[in-house]
Design a protein around this motif. Structure first.
Motif, PDB file in Angstrom:
ATOM      1  N   CYS A   2      50.173  40.985  20.076  1.00  0.00           N
ATOM      2  CA  CYS A   2      49.514  42.057  19.326  1.00  0.00           C
ATOM      3  C   CYS A   2      48.100  41.674  18.911  1.00  0.00           C
ATOM      4  N   ALA A   3      47.794  40.382  18.827  1.00  0.00           N
ATOM      5  CA  ALA A   3      46.477  39.932  18.400  1.00  0.00           C
ATOM      6  C   ALA A   3      45.441  39.979  19.529  1.00  0.00           C
ATOM      7  N   LEU A   4      45.866  40.195  20.760  1.00  0.00           N
ATOM      8  CA  LEU A   4      44.935  40.269  21.879  1.00  0.00           C
ATOM      9  C   LEU A   4      43.992  41.453  21.699  1.00  0.00           C
ATOM     10  N   GLU A   5      42.722  41.212  21.919  1.00  0.00           N
ATOM     11  CA  GLU A   5      41.734  42.285  21.844  1.00  0.00           C
ATOM     12  C   GLU A   5      41.604  42.938  23.217  1.00  0.00           C
ATOM     13  N   ALA A   6      41.546  44.275  23.230  1.00  0.00           N
ATOM     14  CA  ALA A   6      41.435  44.998  24.491  1.00  0.00           C
ATOM     15  C   ALA A   6      40.853  46.376  24.240  1.00  0.00           C
ATOM     16  N   ALA A   7      40.125  46.892  25.231  1.00  0.00           N
ATOM     17  CA  ALA A   7      39.588  48.249  25.138  1.00  0.00           C
ATOM     18  C   ALA A   7      40.705  49.262  25.323  1.00  0.00           C
ATOM     19  N   SER A   8      41.676  48.928  26.147  1.00  0.00           N
ATOM     20  CA  SER A   8      42.823  49.807  26.421  1.00  0.00           C
ATOM     21  C   SER A   8      44.086  48.966  26.419  1.00  0.00           C
ATOM     22  N   ALA A  25      59.290  50.106  17.379  1.00  0.00           N
ATOM     23  CA  ALA A  25      58.232  49.798  16.410  1.00  0.00           C
ATOM     24  C   ALA A  25      57.319  48.701  16.953  1.00  0.00           C
ATOM     25  N   SER A  26      57.888  47.714  17.625  1.00  0.00           N
ATOM     26  CA  SER A  26      57.057  46.635  18.167  1.00  0.00           C
ATOM     27  C   SER A  26      56.157  47.144  19.290  1.00  0.00           C
ATOM     28  N   LEU A  27      56.621  48.122  20.064  1.00  0.00           N
ATOM     29  CA  LEU A  27      55.763  48.728  21.092  1.00  0.00           C
ATOM     30  C   LEU A  27      54.601  49.477  20.445  1.00  0.00           C
ATOM     31  N   TYR A  28      54.890  50.240  19.384  1.00  0.00           N
ATOM     32  CA  TYR A  28      53.838  50.963  18.671  1.00  0.00           C
ATOM     33  C   TYR A  28      52.836  49.981  18.061  1.00  0.00           C
ATOM     34  N   GLN A  29      53.338  48.850  17.575  1.00  0.00           N
ATOM     35  CA  GLN A  29      52.453  47.835  17.006  1.00  0.00           C
ATOM     36  C   GLN A  29      51.537  47.273  18.091  1.00  0.00           C
ATOM     37  N   PHE A  30      52.104  46.902  19.230  1.00  0.00           N
ATOM     38  CA  PHE A  30      51.300  46.353  20.315  1.00  0.00           C
ATOM     39  C   PHE A  30      50.269  47.366  20.821  1.00  0.00           C
ATOM     40  N   LEU A  31      50.703  48.608  20.991  1.00  0.00           N
ATOM     41  CA  LEU A  31      49.809  49.652  21.510  1.00  0.00           C
ATOM     42  C   LEU A  31      48.791  50.134  20.476  1.00  0.00           C
ATOM     43  N   ARG A  32      49.018  49.750  19.215  1.00  0.00           N
ATOM     44  CA  ARG A  32      48.150  50.143  18.095  1.00  0.00           C
ATOM     45  C   ARG A  32      48.098  51.669  17.933  1.00  0.00           C
ATOM     46  N   VAL A  33      49.268  52.271  17.916  1.00  0.00           N
ATOM     47  CA  VAL A  33      49.388  53.715  17.732  1.00  0.00           C
ATOM     48  C   VAL A  33      49.290  53.999  16.233  1.00  0.00           C
ATOM     49  N   PRO A  35      49.384  55.958  12.777  1.00  0.00           N
ATOM     50  CA  PRO A  35      49.453  54.892  11.772  1.00  0.00           C
ATOM     51  C   PRO A  35      50.638  53.954  11.986  1.00  0.00           C
ATOM     52  N   TYR A  36      51.348  54.126  13.113  1.00  0.00           N
ATOM     53  CA  TYR A  36      52.585  53.371  13.322  1.00  0.00           C
ATOM     54  C   TYR A  36      52.375  51.982  13.893  1.00  0.00           C
ATOM     55  N   HIS A  37      51.110  51.576  14.046  1.00  0.00           N
ATOM     56  CA  HIS A  37      50.845  50.196  14.441  1.00  0.00           C
ATOM     57  C   HIS A  37      51.247  49.243  13.317  1.00  0.00           C
ATOM     58  N   ASP A  38      51.345  49.778  12.100  1.00  0.00           N
ATOM     59  CA  ASP A  38      51.830  49.007  10.955  1.00  0.00           C
ATOM     60  C   ASP A  38      53.347  49.177  10.901  1.00  0.00           C
ATOM     61  N   VAL A  39      54.069  48.074  11.087  1.00  0.00           N
ATOM     62  CA  VAL A  39      55.527  48.136  11.166  1.00  0.00           C
ATOM     63  C   VAL A  39      56.121  48.720   9.890  1.00  0.00           C
ATOM     64  N   GLY A  40      55.541  48.394   8.730  1.00  0.00           N
ATOM     65  CA  GLY A  40      56.040  48.933   7.465  1.00  0.00           C
ATOM     66  C   GLY A  40      55.934  50.447   7.415  1.00  0.00           C
ATOM     67  N   THR A  41      54.798  50.985   7.880  1.00  0.00           N
ATOM     68  CA  THR A  41      54.614  52.438   7.913  1.00  0.00           C
ATOM     69  C   THR A  41      55.616  53.066   8.861  1.00  0.00           C
ATOM     70  N   PHE A  42      55.801  52.449  10.032  1.00  0.00           N
ATOM     71  CA  PHE A  42      56.776  52.963  10.996  1.00  0.00           C
ATOM     72  C   PHE A  42      58.168  53.002  10.369  1.00  0.00           C
ATOM     73  N   GLN A  43      58.587  51.892   9.764  1.00  0.00           N
ATOM     74  CA  GLN A  43      59.922  51.830   9.168  1.00  0.00           C
ATOM     75  C   GLN A  43      60.073  52.839   8.039  1.00  0.00           C
ATOM     76  N   GLU A  44      59.020  52.978   7.223  1.00  0.00           N
ATOM     77  CA  GLU A  44      59.080  53.912   6.098  1.00  0.00           C
ATOM     78  C   GLU A  44      59.223  55.349   6.593  1.00  0.00           C
ATOM     79  N   HIS A  45      58.383  55.751   7.547  1.00  0.00           N
ATOM     80  CA  HIS A  45      58.411  57.136   8.028  1.00  0.00           C
ATOM     81  C   HIS A  45      59.662  57.438   8.839  1.00  0.00           C
ATOM     82  N   ILE A  46      60.005  56.559   9.744  1.00  0.00           N
ATOM     83  CA  ILE A  46      61.177  56.794  10.589  1.00  0.00           C
ATOM     84  C   ILE A  46      62.453  56.643   9.763  1.00  0.00           C
TER      85      ILE A  46
END
Length: 128
Positions: A2-8, A25-33, A35-46
């Motif tokens: 997830c720390a890798l920098e990329a344009a896409s 959630a880990s896919l959303y984190q990696f893809l930086r979607v 607000p769901y790139h934050d695992v806490g936000t994903f868990q809270e909303h879902i």
């Protein structure tokens, strides 16, 4: 990863949800979607969806969320070559063999510690 920098970013997976929602959630984190790139936000909303809606309604909303980022193809639309297993045997030098055995022993010890058990265990012989 997830720390890798990329344009896409893109990811390829056979089954995005194996056992629990945190798999996606880990896919959303990696893809930086957002607000769901934050695992806490994903868990809270879902998690809120799951507790505040019927199971069917929560599932439909989750499916809609996934559709926004996923191109899905069923196994019937993909033609894959027949599986072919290949075994390669390596001949280690004496030094390589010693290093391999030390690494194997260390890994097995760490696995035993992770399992946190004192009971006698029969371990199958490993062949590489």
């Amino acid at each position: 990863m997830c720390a890798l920098e990329a344009a896409s970013r893109w990811a390829l997976t056979g089954t995005p949800i194996q056992n629990k929602l945190s798999d996606i959630a880990s896919l959303y984190q990696f893809l930086r979607v957002y607000p769901y790139h934050d695992v806490g936000t994903f868990q809270e909303h879902i998690g809120r969806l799951k507790t505040s809606l019927s199971d069917g309604e929560a599932l439909e909303r989750l499916k809609n969320l996934i559709r926004y980022i996923m191109l899905r193809r069923s196994i019937g639309t993909v033609t894959l070559p027949e599986r072919r297993d290949l075994t390669c045997t390596l001949d280690f030098s004496q030094e390589e063999s010693l290093l391999y055995e030390e690494a194997k022993s260390s890994a097995l010890h760490l696995i035993d510690e992770a399992l946190d058990t004192d009971q006698e265990r029969v371990r199958p012989e490993l062949h590489y």
